[in-house]
Scaffold this motif. Sequence first.
Motif, mmCIF file in Angstrom:
data_model
loop_
_atom_site.group_PDB
_atom_site.id
_atom_site.type_symbol
_atom_site.label_atom_id
_atom_site.label_comp_id
_atom_site.label_asym_id
_atom_site.label_seq_id
_atom_site.Cartn_x
_atom_site.Cartn_y
_atom_site.Cartn_z
ATOM 1 N N CYS A 148 -7.684 -54.225 -102.077
ATOM 2 C CA CYS A 148 -7.160 -54.487 -100.518
ATOM 3 C C CYS A 148 -5.924 -54.801 -100.920
ATOM 4 C CB CYS A 148 -7.803 -56.237 -100.244
ATOM 5 S SG CYS A 148 -9.980 -55.838 -99.967
ATOM 6 N N PHE A 151 -0.573 -58.263 -97.592
ATOM 7 C CA PHE A 151 0.249 -57.691 -96.616
ATOM 8 C C PHE A 151 1.425 -58.813 -96.068
ATOM 9 C CE2 PHE A 151 -3.540 -56.089 -94.919
ATOM 10 C CZ PHE A 151 -3.353 -54.884 -94.408
ATOM 11 N N ASN A 169 -5.101 -42.813 -98.471
ATOM 12 C CA ASN A 169 -5.808 -43.215 -97.673
ATOM 13 C C ASN A 169 -6.765 -42.155 -97.741
ATOM 14 O OD1 ASN A 169 -6.659 -44.722 -94.771
ATOM 15 N ND2 ASN A 169 -5.419 -43.225 -93.549
ATOM 16 N N SER A 176 -11.190 -47.438 -101.860
ATOM 17 C CA SER A 176 -11.137 -48.247 -100.510
ATOM 18 C C SER A 176 -11.134 -47.785 -98.958
ATOM 19 C CB SER A 176 -10.523 -48.916 -100.724
ATOM 20 O OG SER A 176 -10.380 -49.738 -101.478
ATOM 21 N N TRP A 178 -9.591 -47.113 -96.294
ATOM 22 C CA TRP A 178 -9.040 -48.813 -95.022
ATOM 23 C C TRP A 178 -9.318 -48.298 -94.105
ATOM 24 C CZ3 TRP A 178 -6.790 -50.728 -98.787
ATOM 25 C CH2 TRP A 178 -6.010 -50.264 -100.358
ATOM 26 N N THR A 179 -9.912 -49.145 -93.373
ATOM 27 C CA THR A 179 -10.476 -49.709 -91.641
ATOM 28 C C THR A 179 -9.463 -49.691 -91.044
ATOM 29 O OG1 THR A 179 -10.453 -52.021 -92.227
ATOM 30 C CG2 THR A 179 -12.370 -51.491 -92.577
ATOM 31 N N GLU A 181 -8.787 -51.639 -89.264
ATOM 32 C CA GLU A 181 -7.832 -53.062 -88.840
ATOM 33 C C GLU A 181 -6.666 -52.781 -89.775
ATOM 34 O OE1 GLU A 181 -11.153 -53.149 -86.306
ATOM 35 O OE2 GLU A 181 -11.109 -52.847 -88.393
ATOM 36 N N GLU A 182 -7.313 -52.350 -90.720
ATOM 37 C CA GLU A 182 -6.157 -52.826 -92.205
ATOM 38 C C GLU A 182 -5.550 -51.814 -91.971
ATOM 39 O OE1 GLU A 182 -8.381 -54.049 -95.704
ATOM 40 O OE2 GLU A 182 -8.685 -51.774 -95.291
ATOM 41 N N GLN A 185 -2.628 -53.477 -89.542
ATOM 42 C CA GLN A 185 -1.336 -54.007 -90.327
ATOM 43 C C GLN A 185 -0.364 -53.354 -90.648
ATOM 44 O OE1 GLN A 185 -3.718 -57.831 -91.792
ATOM 45 N NE2 GLN A 185 -2.338 -58.889 -92.056
#
Length: 390
Positions: A148, A151, A169, A176, A178-179, A181-182, A185
């Motif tokens: 993760c 931030f 990405n 991962s 990345w969502t 939301e991630e 942010q």
Amino acid sequence: MNFDFDQQIERKGSSCIKWDGMQKFLGAADALPMWVADMDFLTPEYITEAIINRARHGVFGYPLREESYFTSLMDWLQRRHQWKVERDWISFCPGVVPAVNIAVLAFTEPGDKIIVQPPVYFPFFTAVTDHKRTLVYNHLILRGGRLCMDFDSLETLAKDGAKMLILSNPHNPGGSVWTKEELLQMAGICLKYNILIISDEIHCDLIFKPFKHTPVASLSQEISMQTITTVAPSKTFNLSGLSTSSVIIENDSLRRKFSTQLDHMHIGGGNIFGNIASEEAYLHGDTYVDELMDYLAGNVETLVKFVGEYLPKIKVIRPESTFLVWLDCTEMGMNDKDLNEFFLQKAKVGLNPGIMFGPGGEGFMRMNIGCPRATLLKGLEQIKEAFTNS
């Protein structure tokens, strides 16, 4: 299933790094290659046939990328990722790594701070340091079996004057996805401090259900205007040797700067067969990708089950994407040199040492499961035997 992913292809003697470069790069020619990020599956036949048909023409002059080349990519991104890209946003580059390097040269100056998020794809590091920029780390956090972003650390680095962030990405090597939301942010921090985002999305098509890839530039126009996206069919369709990628830049000023740097290097002409392969892949690739991901999902389950039953000192970081798996070997109690030697010399399996991917890679190994299941099981049995004999 239309595609036979169980078919064993003899790759030795084909002048490929993964199989023929074992001695040169890993120091063990007799190990089973499960390292370099290309798959051991045949490229789809419709792509191969298109290349053969063009080769029959017999004249291989300087290539021209027709409008159909760009349209195939635009339609693919809309169809697969709901991202509407305009023709004028697309530039060519002979690879994602060259594109990242060109972006560093075009948009930063020597000494500028560039953020990378290790453990991460290792060419990001040299893209910074080779050009005398300053490499700064925003370390990823392993939380709940998933890598993760941190931030709070990212904002601290952003405040300290960073000019660029290079993002994987989805993430290589951790897998991962990345969502939204991630990414919002992360992008919000970059907008706040005027940091240019370079988003390497080469693995964007290799997403396991139920996860969903989100192109950073699709989040909003404001974010898109501060983002450079790189994509390629090379990982998805096993076309790495054809050196063809696309760079998507909505911001006209940034695109002109990138194109100028590309022109100065005289590497924008491309590969005639790469152009053809890219277009065919994006035109006809939906069924292949869907079946590929189902097969790779089966490989993930095979790996997780085998490790759980027979290799208790290894933990699988279950990937949300890619055919690359991050293995936590810290409970084996070895330093990184001994860990690599265990897999390479005792198990006779060639993996990528985690330390290649920077801080946070200590005690980890990266395994390529883009292979027939029989090959995966062979490698796992060799690792099991090495544990038994240790």
